[in-house]
Design a protein around this motif. Structure first.
Motif, PDB file in Angstrom:
ATOM      1  N   PRO A   1       0.831  -1.221   0.000  1.00 39.32           N
ATOM      2  CA  PRO A   1       0.000   0.000   0.000  1.00 39.32           C
ATOM      3  C   PRO A   1       0.862   1.266   0.000  1.00 39.32           C
TER       4      PRO A   1
ATOM      5  N   VAL B   1       1.738   2.716  -3.356  1.00 40.48           N
ATOM      6  CA  VAL B   1       0.661   3.382  -4.084  1.00 40.48           C
ATOM      7  C   VAL B   1       0.430   4.763  -3.468  1.00 40.48           C
TER       8      VAL B   1
ATOM      9  N   ILE C   1      -5.066   7.108  -3.244  1.00 41.00           N
ATOM     10  CA  ILE C   1      -5.149   6.081  -4.282  1.00 41.00           C
ATOM     11  C   ILE C   1      -5.811   6.665  -5.531  1.00 41.00           C
TER      12      ILE C   1
ATOM     13  N   GLY D   1     -10.020   6.810  -0.033  1.00 35.29           N
ATOM     14  CA  GLY D   1      -8.734   6.227  -0.415  1.00 35.29           C
ATOM     15  C   GLY D   1      -7.722   6.280   0.718  1.00 35.29           C
TER      16      GLY D   1
ATOM     17  N   VAL E   1      -8.562   3.488   3.122  1.00 32.61           N
ATOM     18  CA  VAL E   1      -8.225   2.155   2.588  1.00 32.61           C
ATOM     19  C   VAL E   1      -6.725   1.911   2.763  1.00 32.61           C
ATOM     20  N   CYS E   2      -5.919   2.913   2.425  1.00 33.29           N
ATOM     21  CA  CYS E   2      -4.467   2.773   2.562  1.00 33.29           C
ATOM     22  C   CYS E   2      -4.112   2.519   4.029  1.00 33.29           C
TER      23      CYS E   2
ATOM     24  N   TYR F   1      -5.097  -0.979   5.307  1.00 36.25           N
ATOM     25  CA  TYR F   1      -4.298  -2.096   4.792  1.00 36.25           C
ATOM     26  C   TYR F   1      -2.832  -2.000   5.197  1.00 36.25           C
TER      27      TYR F   1
ATOM     28  N   TYR G   1      -6.054  -6.432  -0.467  1.00 35.38           N
ATOM     29  CA  TYR G   1      -5.647  -5.036  -0.679  1.00 35.38           C
ATOM     30  C   TYR G   1      -5.962  -4.600  -2.109  1.00 35.38           C
TER      31      TYR G   1
ATOM     32  N   MET H   1      -8.169  -1.550  -2.997  1.00 40.83           N
ATOM     33  CA  MET H   1      -7.521  -0.447  -3.719  1.00 40.83           C
ATOM     34  C   MET H   1      -8.279  -0.121  -5.007  1.00 40.83           C
TER      35      MET H   1
ATOM     36  N   ILE I   1      -0.960   4.310  -8.132  1.00 34.41           N
ATOM     37  CA  ILE I   1      -1.730   3.092  -8.397  1.00 34.41           C
ATOM     38  C   ILE I   1      -0.826   1.862  -8.446  1.00 34.41           C
TER      39      ILE I   1
ATOM     40  N   HIS J   1       3.746  -0.963  -9.548  1.00 31.77           N
ATOM     41  CA  HIS J   1       3.422   0.141  -8.631  1.00 31.77           C
ATOM     42  C   HIS J   1       3.890   1.447  -9.267  1.00 31.77           C
TER      43      HIS J   1
END
Lengths: 487, 138
Positions: free
Chosen positions: A95, A98, A102, A248, A251-252, A255, A288, A292, A337, A355
């Motif tokens: 993560p 990225v 995200i 986003g 989420v990062c 994870y 993930y 993502m 991404i 990545h």
């Protein structure tokens, strides 16, 4: 030529005028390769980003080199401007490779207007954009509310959801990386917290370096390519830069927390916690990537909704219809991404987890993922600069595909920290200074404009020229700003 | 003793936080976070909120604590100015935080923070005090 880096004792070898190698040492599994000219490299040595290039080279299953684009600067874990590809069996997904935002990305629209059509209306255009496109804390439009069911559809379908709701056209979708939707999205992998943060932020710009900018084509470097992209001199263009907002970021965050455990579980040695990762081929890795993809789709939908409001704003102020405005989407690219893509490694086609953290995909002419109308030109690449100078449009090249997994730079990169910029702006009116240069700017954040002042950034021309001269992207046109809103 | 300092980081912002004990360290960290976001002198203590978070170690606990405050700010528009840590161990903490909701026109937001990162995260006991370093993604 060997040059010892005295600050971090990282050895750097010159490959050619635009390529530098950090030879594999210690626990590195591969070399680092940096794209820069000699002058830039001196600046790059001043922060810890070269160390971060070597840290990424520690990670298991890395394929090719640990790469850095010329806009490289110190990030968390991976450097900003970093590109790294991993084997799907032996490699990892991270993560931190990225980033928090995200699918932060950029899209560019062309128009049927020329600079002189809007010069005397730029104030009204910027004010109306500022009203129509929310930014700042809690700002969102009353006419766009997401209940849980709708939000999950956004996460599944991305820009297509927005088009189905009447925000834009089917044709827009043809001109977005991945058609505005990553296929492996699974909303059940997104936490309650992330969903809550996302519920009220769709169709918002966010703060910092995010913007909507009205500009014009000031220079064309390649007439044929410009024509293929529908660009001509003095034509008005609009650029949108934003990402997946709080959804986003959450989420990062979620994870990273999970992967701090999985790194230990899979015995992956980390030089920095922020590099935590899991094998691509593991439960954690798959989860993930599924979450993502949801955040990436949210970002695609976000830029799509904002695009619609940009079009409405232009119609409202210019008092002309969409047919005359011709605000067509040229392209939309992600620059934060991780994607599963097919590349050629040692002469063999191979799927890899690429990545790109502060790097833009730059696929060559004839690649099947490049939209039909650009098939001969190559994929459009959009490189925003600072708000006072200019931005660039490039296209991807075959050489980029071979050397950098089809990736190039993403922007100017800061030279001044935000605090230094605020200090440098003390006693000055940056808004006035920009106005004197013919640029109208509005922002909610009191300090944003000072933090984002042009001299806080590198000259994006230097960055773009390195990529062009190295063959990692080809310059098409330069755009100059006329008016913009900042978050 | 200084409660906290801001340290320069090209793209973002670092916090260097101090406290005589863990409780004070975490309280000062909360204050530093909101000092970045807004002008604390404009914020009243008309609302309180209970916050309970956990982490695998003190460093993760610092990130999850600040992350939770940031989440509450993002989702509810909360601005917090006073932080009372009631219980703190290596893996969890319980706190009550005081502040008010963001009101457009009354409060000015200085900087929007995207996330609290694990990059170079540090929570350490020195001779007579605790210190922590946290890097924020702006």
């Amino acid at each position: 030529m060997n040059q010892k880096n005295s600050i971090h004792s990282i050895e750097i070898e010159k490959i050619d005028d635009y390529r530098w190698r950090i030879p594999k040492t210690g626990k590195m599994k591969t070399d680092g390769v940096i794209y820069a000219d000699e002058k830039m490299l001196e600046d790059i040595r001043n922060d810890q980003s070269l160390l971060q290039v070597t840290n990424v080279a520690w990670l298991p299953g890395i394929v090719g080199h640990s790469l850095a684009m010329p806009d490289i600067h110190w990030g968390y874990g991976f450097p900003i401007g970093g590109v790294a590809a991993f084997d799907l069996k032996e490699g990892v997904v991270s993560p931190g490779g990225v980033g928090y935002d995200i699918n932060c990305g950029v899209r560019l629209m062309r128009s049927g207007l020329t600079r002189s059509d809007i010069e005397d209306k730029i104030g009204a255009l910027v004010d109306t954009l500022f009203i129509n496109i929310p930014s700042g804390v809690g700002g969102h439009r009353k006419d766009l509310k997401l209940n849980r069911e709708k939000e999950k559809k956004v996460l599944l379908n991305g820009a297509e959801w927005a088009v189905n709701q009447g925000y834009g056209t089917e044709e827009d979708l043809e001109h977005i990386e991945e058609r505005g939707c990553l296929q492996n999205a699974d909303p059940s992998l997104v936490s309650e917290k992330a969903l809550r943060r996302g519920a009220a932020q769709l169709g918002t710009l966010g703060s910092g370096n995010h913007f909507v900018e009205i500009g014009f084509v000031s220079d064309i470097y390649d007439q044929e390519l410009a024509k293929a992209l529908g660009l001509e001199e003095d034509q008005v263009t609009i650029m949108v830069h934003t990402g997946s907002r709080g959804l986003g970021h959450q989420v990062c965050d979620d994870y990273i927390r999970i992967m701090l455990q999985s790194s230990a579980k899979y015995g992956i040695e980390l030089p920095d916690k922020q590099l935590c990762c899991a094998p691509v081929d593991s439960e954690e890795g798959r989860r993930y990537l599924g979450a993502m993809a949801c955040a990436a789709n949210y970002a695609f939908a976000n830029r799509q909704v904002i695009t619609h409001w940009v079009r409405e704003t232009m119609e409202q102020v210019m008092k002309i219809g969409p047919k005359d405005l011709q605000l067509d989407l040229i392209y939309d690219v992600c620059h934060n991404i991780a994607k599963i893509e097919e590349h050629v490694v040692h002469g063999e086609k191979k799927k890899l987890c690429v990545h790109r953290k502060g790097a833009t995909r730059a696929f060559p002419p004839h690649h099947p993922d490049v939209p039909g109308d650009y098939r001969l030109a190559g994929q459009p690449v959009l490189i925003p600069g600072d708000m006072g100078r200019y931005s660039y449009v490039m296209v991807g090249t075959e050489r980029a595909f071979k050397e950098t997994f089809g990736s190039t730079c993403h922007g100017a990169g800061r030279v001044m920290s935000r605090r230094k910029a605020v200090k440098a702006a003390k006693g000055r009116s940056i808004v006035r200074e920009l106005k004197d240069r013919g640029i109208t700017v509005r922002s909610v954040g009191k300090t944003t404009i000072a933090e984002e002042m042009p001299e806080a950034y590198k000259d994006v021309t230097d960055v773009v020229n390195v990529m062009h001269n190295a063959g990692i992207g080809r310059k098409v046109a330069r755009l100059r700003p006329m008016g913009l809103i900042k978050g | 003793m200084k409660k906290y300092e801001f340290i320069d980081h090209t793209a973002d912002l670092g916090l260097e936080i101090y406290g005589k004990d863990l409780k004070e360290l975490f309280e000062n960290a909360g204050e530093a976070l909101f000092e970045v976001i807004c002008d604390l002198s404009q914020v009243a203590e008309s609302m309180k909120k209970r916050v309970v978070v956990d982490g695998e170690d003190l460093e993760q606990l610092m990130v999850t604590w600040l992350g939770e405050l940031l989440y509450l700010h993002d989702v509810q528009g909360s601005l917090f100015k006073r932080f009372e840590i009631e219980e703190i161990g290596d893996k969890s903490l319980k706190a009550t935080v005081y502040g008010e909701k963001f009101k457009a026109g009354h409060h000015t937001v200085k900087t929007e923070i995207k996330a609290v990162t694990y990059h170079q995260i540090k929570v350490r006991q020195e001779e007579d005090r605790w210190t922590s370093r946290v890097i924020l993604d702006l």
